[in-house]
Design an enzyme around this catalytic site. Structure first.
Site, mmCIF file in Angstrom:
data_model
loop_
_atom_site.group_PDB
_atom_site.id
_atom_site.type_symbol
_atom_site.label_atom_id
_atom_site.label_comp_id
_atom_site.label_asym_id
_atom_site.label_seq_id
_atom_site.Cartn_x
_atom_site.Cartn_y
_atom_site.Cartn_z
ATOM 1 N N CYS A 135 0.952 -1.223 0.210
ATOM 2 C CA CYS A 135 0.104 0.090 -0.192
ATOM 3 C C CYS A 135 0.604 1.139 -0.217
ATOM 4 O O CYS A 135 1.526 1.858 1.300
ATOM 5 C CB CYS A 135 -0.524 -0.161 0.771
ATOM 6 S SG CYS A 135 -1.726 1.454 1.708
ATOM 7 N N CYS A 138 -0.800 3.827 2.033
ATOM 8 C CA CYS A 138 -0.526 3.896 3.347
ATOM 9 C C CYS A 138 1.028 4.064 4.093
ATOM 10 O O CYS A 138 1.579 4.996 5.316
ATOM 11 C CB CYS A 138 -0.588 2.388 3.910
ATOM 12 S SG CYS A 138 -2.146 2.265 3.543
ATOM 13 N N ASP A 139 1.789 4.107 2.961
ATOM 14 C CA ASP A 139 3.371 3.340 3.856
ATOM 15 C C ASP A 139 4.137 4.431 3.542
ATOM 16 O O ASP A 139 5.355 4.244 3.489
ATOM 17 C CB ASP A 139 3.406 1.914 3.392
ATOM 18 C CG ASP A 139 3.057 1.187 4.896
ATOM 19 O OD1 ASP A 139 3.034 1.656 5.335
ATOM 20 O OD2 ASP A 139 2.612 -0.164 3.885
#
Ligand code: NAP
Length: 311
Positions: A135, A138-139
């Site tokens: 992701c 997200c990261d």
């Protein structure tokens, strides 16, 4: 698991299923949440979540899930670990088969999510959350100024790579073939980007460094020449697609060609009383907050459905 009829069964305990559970529980419907192979869903394998509203300093994915679980339990939601094998929607109440056990449900909310595809090599699995991620949204932020790689040759890989250029110093797209599945426009955008480089006909054979609990580089192999070499990288993002978890429906619910459930008015499937929410029916947004949103809608529709049935 007993044979009493449940008002609401929620399949999946990710962000969408748990939001549905909070709403259904607060409506006094005593929902039963089925936690499958990946309890907590994709958030439970994420680290810091910085884009879920309400947490100005961010929140760890597993903590967010645990909070949602407690919140639903407070209003009477129940949880069971089980794996749905198949369901019979021709009968009312619906019959849900879990191997040797059965469950009867007046309504079903399918929030079984989608699972990221992984390469499946042990070092990759050991480093998930420590530089291996599926992701970028997200990261990506954690790799500001670093050299990183994205695996895949489809639109997801191009999209992730383009997104990651906001943070990374350099993004290398590693693809196992010469030609790409990605749409021309996405591929061209990636090709034109000064921070993106490509390695084709190349696969990852190992991810370093499991002992250090961080990604320091990859062992790569060129599939044409067979040559192997070490490639320094601070992160490996997988962009090799997702699999919606809906095979158990076995044709009883409408899907698109890739198996994502088709819904009308956000959460209605073609079977009255069966609703779908979150990533199992959303290939476009795939965010915790959008999954929570459709989970809320599905629970409200289940409540309305039961009310109209005089329950
Ligand atoms: P995809 O189109 O199926 O592409 C997956 C890619 O990963 C392929 O290049 C495939 O290689 C590679 N791959 C799969 N398994 C692999 C493995 N084990 N090892 C190495 N490489 C592997 O999936 P996607 O990119 O997620 O896209 C899915 C759908 O969503 C598509 O219809 C896409 O257009 C759409 N989508 C659209 C957008 C957008 O328009 N913004 C963004 C994301 C996704 P091979 O080519 O060799 O099979």
């Amino acid at each position: 698991m007993n044979n009493s009829v449940r008002n609401v069964v929620i399949l999946g305990s990710g962000c969408s299923g748990l939001t549905a559970a909070i709403y259904a529980a607060r409506a006094n419907l005593k929902p039963l949440v089925i936690e499958g192979h990946e309890p907590g869903g994709q958030l439970s394998i994420t680290t810091l979540v910085e884009n879920f509203p309400g947490f100005p300093d961010g929140i760890q994915g597993p903590e967010l899930i645990e909070n949602m679980k407690k919140q639903a339990a407070r209003f009477g939601a129940e949880y069971q670990m089980a794996h749905l094998v198949n369901a019979d929607f021709t009968k009312r109440p619906f019959v849900l088969n879990f191997g040797d056990k059965q469950l009867l449900a007046r309504t079903l909310i399918v929030a079984s999510g989608a699972s990221a595809r992984w390469l499946g090599i042990p070092s990759e699995q050991a480093l998930i959350g420590h530089g291996v991620s599926s992701c970028a949204t997200c990261d990506g932020f954690f790799f500001s100024g670093k050299d990183i790689v994205v695996i895949g040759g489809g639109d997801s890989a191009m999209e992730e790579a383009l997104f990651l250029t906001r943070f990374a110093n350099k993004v290398t797209i590693i693809h196992r073939r010469e030609s790409f599945r990605a749409s021309k426009i996405m591929l061209e955008r990636a090709r034109q980007h000064p921070k993106i480089e490509f390695l084709t006909n190349t696969v990852v054979v190992d991810v370093h460094d499991v002992k250090k609990k961080e990604v320091t580089g990859l062992r790569l192999r060129n599939l044409k020449s067979g040559a192997e070499w070490d490639f320094p990288s601070s992160a490996m993002f997988l962009g090799i697609g997702h699999e919606p978890n809906a095979k158990w429906a076995n044709g009883q619910l409408e899907t698109d060609p890739d198996g994502y459930l088709l819904t009308r008015n956000y959460v209605f499937t073609k079977v009255p009383g069966v609703f779908a929410s979150g990533d199992v029916q959303d290939r476009r947004y795939r965010q915790a907050i959008s999954a929570a949103g459709t989970g809320c809608m599905a629970a409200m529709e289940a409540e309305k459905f039961l009310e109209e049935e005089g329950r």
